[in-house]
Design a protein around this motif. Sequence first.
Motif, PDB file in Angstrom:
ATOM      1  N   ALA A  91     -44.182 -17.568   4.304  1.00 17.88           N
ATOM      2  CA  ALA A  91     -43.306 -16.588   3.991  1.00 17.88           C
ATOM      3  C   ALA A  91     -43.464 -16.131   2.572  1.00 17.88           C
ATOM      4  O   ALA A  91     -43.101 -15.066   2.118  1.00 17.88           O
ATOM      5  CB  ALA A  91     -41.766 -17.311   4.119  1.00 17.88           C
ATOM      6  N   LEU A  92     -43.628 -17.265   1.563  1.00 18.07           N
ATOM      7  CA  LEU A  92     -43.572 -16.897   0.237  1.00 18.07           C
ATOM      8  C   LEU A  92     -44.548 -16.058  -0.325  1.00 18.07           C
ATOM      9  O   LEU A  92     -44.600 -15.179  -1.155  1.00 18.07           O
ATOM     10  CB  LEU A  92     -43.336 -18.258  -0.537  1.00 18.07           C
ATOM     11  CG  LEU A  92     -41.987 -18.861  -0.605  1.00 18.07           C
ATOM     12  CD1 LEU A  92     -41.995 -20.123  -1.392  1.00 18.07           C
ATOM     13  CD2 LEU A  92     -41.002 -17.851  -1.334  1.00 18.07           C
ATOM     14  N   GLN A  93     -45.820 -16.203   0.604  1.00 20.01           N
ATOM     15  CA  GLN A  93     -47.110 -15.416   0.381  1.00 20.01           C
ATOM     16  C   GLN A  93     -46.596 -14.079   0.610  1.00 20.01           C
ATOM     17  O   GLN A  93     -47.119 -13.113  -0.290  1.00 20.01           O
ATOM     18  CB  GLN A  93     -48.239 -16.049   1.055  1.00 20.01           C
ATOM     19  CG  GLN A  93     -48.785 -17.296   0.747  1.00 20.01           C
ATOM     20  CD  GLN A  93     -49.689 -17.890   1.617  1.00 20.01           C
ATOM     21  OE1 GLN A  93     -49.997 -16.912   2.765  1.00 20.01           O
ATOM     22  NE2 GLN A  93     -50.424 -18.665   1.427  1.00 20.01           N
ATOM     23  N   CYS A  94     -46.017 -13.834   1.568  1.00 23.71           N
ATOM     24  CA  CYS A  94     -45.622 -12.386   1.969  1.00 23.71           C
ATOM     25  C   CYS A  94     -44.682 -12.047   0.971  1.00 23.71           C
ATOM     26  O   CYS A  94     -44.888 -10.455   0.416  1.00 23.71           O
ATOM     27  CB  CYS A  94     -45.196 -12.427   3.299  1.00 23.71           C
ATOM     28  SG  CYS A  94     -46.207 -12.563   4.802  1.00 23.71           S
ATOM     29  N   LEU A  95     -43.778 -12.509   0.488  1.00 20.66           N
ATOM     30  CA  LEU A  95     -42.574 -11.987  -0.329  1.00 20.66           C
ATOM     31  C   LEU A  95     -43.442 -11.858  -1.684  1.00 20.66           C
ATOM     32  O   LEU A  95     -43.190 -10.884  -2.333  1.00 20.66           O
ATOM     33  CB  LEU A  95     -41.655 -13.206  -0.768  1.00 20.66           C
ATOM     34  CG  LEU A  95     -40.806 -12.981  -1.815  1.00 20.66           C
ATOM     35  CD1 LEU A  95     -39.828 -11.801  -1.286  1.00 20.66           C
ATOM     36  CD2 LEU A  95     -39.660 -14.329  -1.738  1.00 20.66           C
ATOM     37  N   LYS A  96     -44.209 -12.719  -2.274  1.00 17.86           N
ATOM     38  CA  LYS A  96     -44.984 -12.362  -3.481  1.00 17.86           C
ATOM     39  C   LYS A  96     -46.123 -11.167  -3.401  1.00 17.86           C
ATOM     40  O   LYS A  96     -46.073 -10.430  -4.319  1.00 17.86           O
ATOM     41  CB  LYS A  96     -45.930 -13.511  -3.903  1.00 17.86           C
ATOM     42  CG  LYS A  96     -46.626 -13.376  -5.182  1.00 17.86           C
ATOM     43  CD  LYS A  96     -47.277 -14.625  -5.629  1.00 17.86           C
ATOM     44  CE  LYS A  96     -47.844 -14.663  -7.210  1.00 17.86           C
ATOM     45  NZ  LYS A  96     -48.721 -13.470  -7.523  1.00 17.86           N
ATOM     46  N   GLN A  97     -46.511 -10.990  -2.394  1.00 16.60           N
ATOM     47  CA  GLN A  97     -47.540  -9.710  -2.208  1.00 16.60           C
ATOM     48  C   GLN A  97     -46.601  -8.784  -2.038  1.00 16.60           C
ATOM     49  O   GLN A  97     -47.127  -7.538  -2.755  1.00 16.60           O
ATOM     50  CB  GLN A  97     -48.171  -9.947  -0.800  1.00 16.60           C
ATOM     51  CG  GLN A  97     -49.035  -8.725  -0.518  1.00 16.60           C
ATOM     52  CD  GLN A  97     -49.744  -8.848   0.803  1.00 16.60           C
ATOM     53  OE1 GLN A  97     -49.579  -9.841   1.558  1.00 16.60           O
ATOM     54  NE2 GLN A  97     -50.626  -7.812   1.330  1.00 16.60           N
ATOM     55  N   ALA A  98     -45.339  -8.633  -1.372  1.00 16.79           N
ATOM     56  CA  ALA A  98     -44.408  -7.376  -1.333  1.00 16.79           C
ATOM     57  C   ALA A  98     -44.267  -7.048  -2.892  1.00 16.79           C
ATOM     58  O   ALA A  98     -44.015  -5.913  -3.368  1.00 16.79           O
ATOM     59  CB  ALA A  98     -43.444  -7.406  -0.480  1.00 16.79           C
ATOM     60  N   MET A  99     -43.598  -7.988  -3.528  1.00 14.50           N
ATOM     61  CA  MET A  99     -43.010  -8.094  -4.884  1.00 14.50           C
ATOM     62  C   MET A  99     -44.122  -7.348  -6.034  1.00 14.50           C
ATOM     63  O   MET A  99     -43.749  -6.461  -6.697  1.00 14.50           O
ATOM     64  CB  MET A  99     -42.488  -9.293  -5.515  1.00 14.50           C
ATOM     65  CG  MET A  99     -41.449  -9.848  -4.594  1.00 14.50           C
ATOM     66  SD  MET A  99     -40.764 -11.439  -4.789  1.00 14.50           S
ATOM     67  CE  MET A  99     -40.176 -11.212  -6.647  1.00 14.50           C
ATOM     68  N   ASP A 100     -45.210  -7.901  -5.824  1.00 10.70           N
ATOM     69  CA  ASP A 100     -46.491  -7.451  -6.638  1.00 10.70           C
ATOM     70  C   ASP A 100     -46.745  -6.050  -6.385  1.00 10.70           C
ATOM     71  O   ASP A 100     -47.164  -4.969  -7.049  1.00 10.70           O
ATOM     72  CB  ASP A 100     -47.549  -8.308  -6.490  1.00 10.70           C
ATOM     73  CG  ASP A 100     -47.738  -9.848  -7.183  1.00 10.70           C
ATOM     74  OD1 ASP A 100     -46.500  -9.785  -7.798  1.00 10.70           O
ATOM     75  OD2 ASP A 100     -48.109 -10.524  -6.688  1.00 10.70           O
TER      76      ASP A 100
END
Length: 223
Positions: free
Chosen positions: A24-33
């Motif tokens: 879930a955090l991988q997806c969050l970081k990808q979106a934020m980047d």
Amino acid sequence: MRLQWYKETVSEFQSSDEAPQQPALQCLKQAMDEFKIHRSWMKRLVDGRIRELTPPKTMEEMEEQVESVHSSLLYAHLQLLGVQSTEADHTASHLGKADGLTRAIFGAPFAASRGRSTIPAQVRRKHGLSDADATKPPNGPDSPAANAYFEIASTAWVHLERARKGSVPKEALPAFINASVVEWRLERLRKAHFDPFQSVLHHPGNRFHIGFQLAKARLLRRF
């Protein structure tokens, strides 16, 4: 503990380009980047959730708590839309408070099932509501509990009106269409005599009405 872990992990996003192991955090970081979303909004949101674990003592504290969570989501949404506007930020602040306060009222039955009240201590004292009765359904439309929920709902309505007074860029409208749902929920609460425990407010069919309000706001391009 989990919220604290999310807070520390989101903070680490700023100092590391390495993706976290949690999916879930991988997806969050990808979106934020990808969309250049400030980490500060996510950190502020988690901080707000942590603060919500401590019941607010005053209306001011309650407003600060919901602003940290719900307005931060709107600020991030505006950034996602590429909107940089003082008026839009002002609208996001007030709409986030209106939405958060309304959700707190509607969440009263869930909180009560865990022995908690969503009514600030100062508001309870003002209306002569005991701690024991604060976790029970209002005993009539003029009861202390109903009056306490009315005060919170009135504050939410004021913020909703302030949010709608501003002139925001048309590009910001998608972030604010939830205003129509906040209005619909407050109107339903009024018809229920400010008793958030009434089953009609939590009927599964309400999801259809909420979807209709969102669709109408999107079609008419207004909030």
